[in-house]
Design an enzyme around this catalytic site. Structure first.
Site, PDB file in Angstrom:
ATOM      1  N   HIS A  53      18.207  -3.421   4.670  1.00 15.07           N
ATOM      2  CA  HIS A  53      18.586  -3.087   6.036  1.00 15.07           C
ATOM      3  C   HIS A  53      18.097  -1.683   6.383  1.00 15.07           C
ATOM      4  CE1 HIS A  53      22.148  -6.180   5.961  1.00 15.07           C
ATOM      5  NE2 HIS A  53      20.965  -6.726   5.728  1.00 15.07           N
ATOM      6  N   GLU A  55      19.747   0.986   7.511  1.00 12.68           N
ATOM      7  CA  GLU A  55      20.565   2.136   7.122  1.00 12.68           C
ATOM      8  C   GLU A  55      20.256   2.625   5.704  1.00 12.68           C
ATOM      9  OE1 GLU A  55      23.519  -0.548   9.475  1.00 12.68           O
ATOM     10  OE2 GLU A  55      21.593  -0.752   8.414  1.00 12.68           O
ATOM     11  N   CYS A  78      26.853  -3.276   8.464  1.00 14.07           N
ATOM     12  CA  CYS A  78      27.526  -4.440   7.883  1.00 14.07           C
ATOM     13  C   CYS A  78      28.559  -3.989   6.859  1.00 14.07           C
ATOM     14  CB  CYS A  78      26.512  -5.402   7.278  1.00 14.07           C
ATOM     15  SG  CYS A  78      25.637  -4.755   5.839  1.00 14.07           S
ATOM     16  N   THR A 199       2.300 -29.784  26.899  1.00 16.85           N
ATOM     17  CA  THR A 199       1.461 -28.593  26.808  1.00 16.85           C
ATOM     18  C   THR A 199       0.574 -28.653  25.569  1.00 16.85           C
ATOM     19  OG1 THR A 199       3.031 -27.208  28.014  1.00 16.85           O
ATOM     20  CG2 THR A 199       1.516 -26.082  26.524  1.00 16.85           C
ATOM     21  N   LEU A 207      -1.447 -20.783  19.840  1.00 14.40           N
ATOM     22  CA  LEU A 207      -0.143 -20.109  19.848  1.00 14.40           C
ATOM     23  C   LEU A 207      -0.027 -19.055  18.758  1.00 14.40           C
ATOM     24  CD1 LEU A 207       2.236 -23.154  20.533  1.00 14.40           C
ATOM     25  CD2 LEU A 207       1.159 -21.620  22.194  1.00 14.40           C
ATOM     26  N   ARG A 210      -3.191 -12.670  18.868  1.00 17.67           N
ATOM     27  CA  ARG A 210      -4.584 -12.257  18.742  1.00 17.67           C
ATOM     28  C   ARG A 210      -4.771 -10.850  19.322  1.00 17.67           C
ATOM     29  NH1 ARG A 210      -4.524 -17.472  20.220  1.00 17.67           N
ATOM     30  NH2 ARG A 210      -5.145 -17.135  22.389  1.00 17.67           N
ATOM     31  N   GLU A 299       6.732 -21.194  25.802  1.00 20.99           N
ATOM     32  CA  GLU A 299       5.492 -21.128  26.567  1.00 20.99           C
ATOM     33  C   GLU A 299       5.074 -22.511  27.048  1.00 20.99           C
ATOM     34  OE1 GLU A 299       2.291 -18.803  25.060  1.00 20.99           O
ATOM     35  OE2 GLU A 299       3.603 -17.334  24.108  1.00 20.99           O
ATOM     36  N   LEU A 304       9.328 -28.555  30.801  1.00 17.93           N
ATOM     37  CA  LEU A 304      10.218 -28.028  29.775  1.00 17.93           C
ATOM     38  C   LEU A 304      11.091 -26.919  30.347  1.00 17.93           C
ATOM     39  CD1 LEU A 304      11.242 -27.784  26.895  1.00 17.93           C
ATOM     40  CD2 LEU A 304       9.264 -26.329  26.366  1.00 17.93           C
TER      41      LEU A 304
END
Length: 369
Positions: A53, A55, A78, A199, A207, A210, A299, A304
């Site tokens: 984590h 911290e 935590c 799509t 997807l 880049r 996307e 959708l």
């Protein structure tokens, strides 16, 4: 700007760098500062994969000089034992005198207990500094803990007159390179990208991220595909061994199609169907939440988007509007009636407006974030 605000902004900036890489854990930023001088003794952010984590990394960087110092942290430390010891133990052992925390963790294993343990250990604890910014950065963690699903960021591009596709078969180019770069940065900060099979078949997208230097930040790719119509020849299927790809389908999907995709490295998971036989979207997102996903970028197209709006699953929506109108011949509207009404009503508020070259991106956030 107060010193406290300055250092908390630094902690938030450190945490944002890891968004999309630390799930199922939140990406927490931490800064250790010497009181009086304002000298930064150590910084840290949650490591890729969620551990260590932020911290303990900041405390380790500060070393012995952390004793008597102030720790700025973007989320309540935590207090429970998981795969690593509680961050509260590390803070107390380091001798930190003061903790400034932006946001209480709603995880029932923490939920104020971390702050209480620090106070009981003699640490001065102050909470709520830049809470709104921290809540925005940690929306994925908060949504998964409180709603059992990842936070969903819907992205839609449209022409100046509101269309996302032309009436003909040709693909419509709407946004320019600056806006496209912003989309890739949103992808890099997501745990996964979501599209529908429409799509996936129409655009055959990759997807991936880049952007120079960020090619390794491509997130998990997810396709909603009720009948497993994703072609094994598609880019998503052919590159599944390089960039993980998950297809969510129903029990009605043909077994041979599943075998063909799995042979290419695509993971196929069965989720419940809705009464119409399609994928039950709330159940699908609950499945993703159970996997540990916290930040989901959709996307897909308007179909959708409208289904997500009807199911009330959208937490953030960015509309990227190009400068050119499609014209009187019209095309496919980018926004359906449910989404239009939701964005215009009191469920969402405009949170950000950016000019990306000739394009404009307006982001709406669900009220209550």
């Amino acid at each position: 700007m107060s010193d406290d605000t300055h250092f908390m902004r630094l902690a938030l900036a450190l945490g944002r760098r890891g968004l999309g890489t630390t799930w199922p854990n939140p990406s927490v930023g931490a800064v250790v500062v010497e009181p009086g001088t304002g000298r930064i003794l150590g910084t840290g952010a949650t490591a890729p994969g969620g551990r260590p984590h932020g911290e303990p990394l900041a405390l380790a960087a500060a070393g012995d000089s952390a004793r008597g110092a102030t720790l700025y942290v973007t989320l309540e430390p935590c207090s429970h034992h998981g795969r690593t010891p509680p961050c509260t133990n590390a803070i107390l052992a380091a001798g930190i005198a003061r903790v400034v925390s932006a946001l209480e963790d709603p995880d029932p294993r923490v939920a104020g207990r971390g702050h209480d343990l620090l106070r009981q250990g003699g640490v001065a604890v102050e909470t709520g500094l830049l809470r709104t910014e921290a809540a925005r950065d940690h929306i994925g963690h908060v949504t998964r803990v409180t709603r059992g699903r990842p936070a969903l960021h819907l992205k839609l591009a449209r022409t100046r007159d509101g269309f996302c596709a032309s009436a003909g078969p040709e693909r419509l180019r709407i946004t320019g390179p600056v806006a496209d770069g912003a989309v890739h940065l949103w992808r890099a900060h997501a745990d996964a990208i979501l599209v529908g099979i429409g799509t996936a078949r129409a655009d055959d997208p990759s997807l991936t991220v880049r952007l120079p230097g960020l090619s390794g930040r491509s997130p998990l790719r997810i396709v909603l595909d009720t009948h497993l119509r994703l072609s094994p020849a598609s880019v998503l299927a052919r590159t599944a061994r390089d960039t993980p790809t998950l297809v969510l389908t129903t029990r009605s999907a043909p077994a041979h199609a599943r075998r063909a995709l799995e042979a290419l490295g695509v993971e196929v998971a069965i989720v419940p169907a809705d009464p119409a036989g399609g994928i039950d979207l709330p159940a699908a997102l609950a499945h993703l939440g159970a996997r540990g996903l916290t930040r989901l970028c959709s996307e897909g197209g308007p179909r959708l988007a409208e289904a997500l709006a009807r199911a009330d699953l959208i937490d953030t929506c960015t509309l990227v509007t190009g400068p050119v109108a499609l014209g009187p011949e019209g095309g496919l509207p980018a926004l359906g009636p449910t989404l239009t009404q939701a964005l215009a009503g009191d469920r969402f508020r405009e949170a950000e407006r950016l000019h990306l070259g000739p394009d404009t991106a307006v982001t709406y956030e669900r009220n209550g974030i």
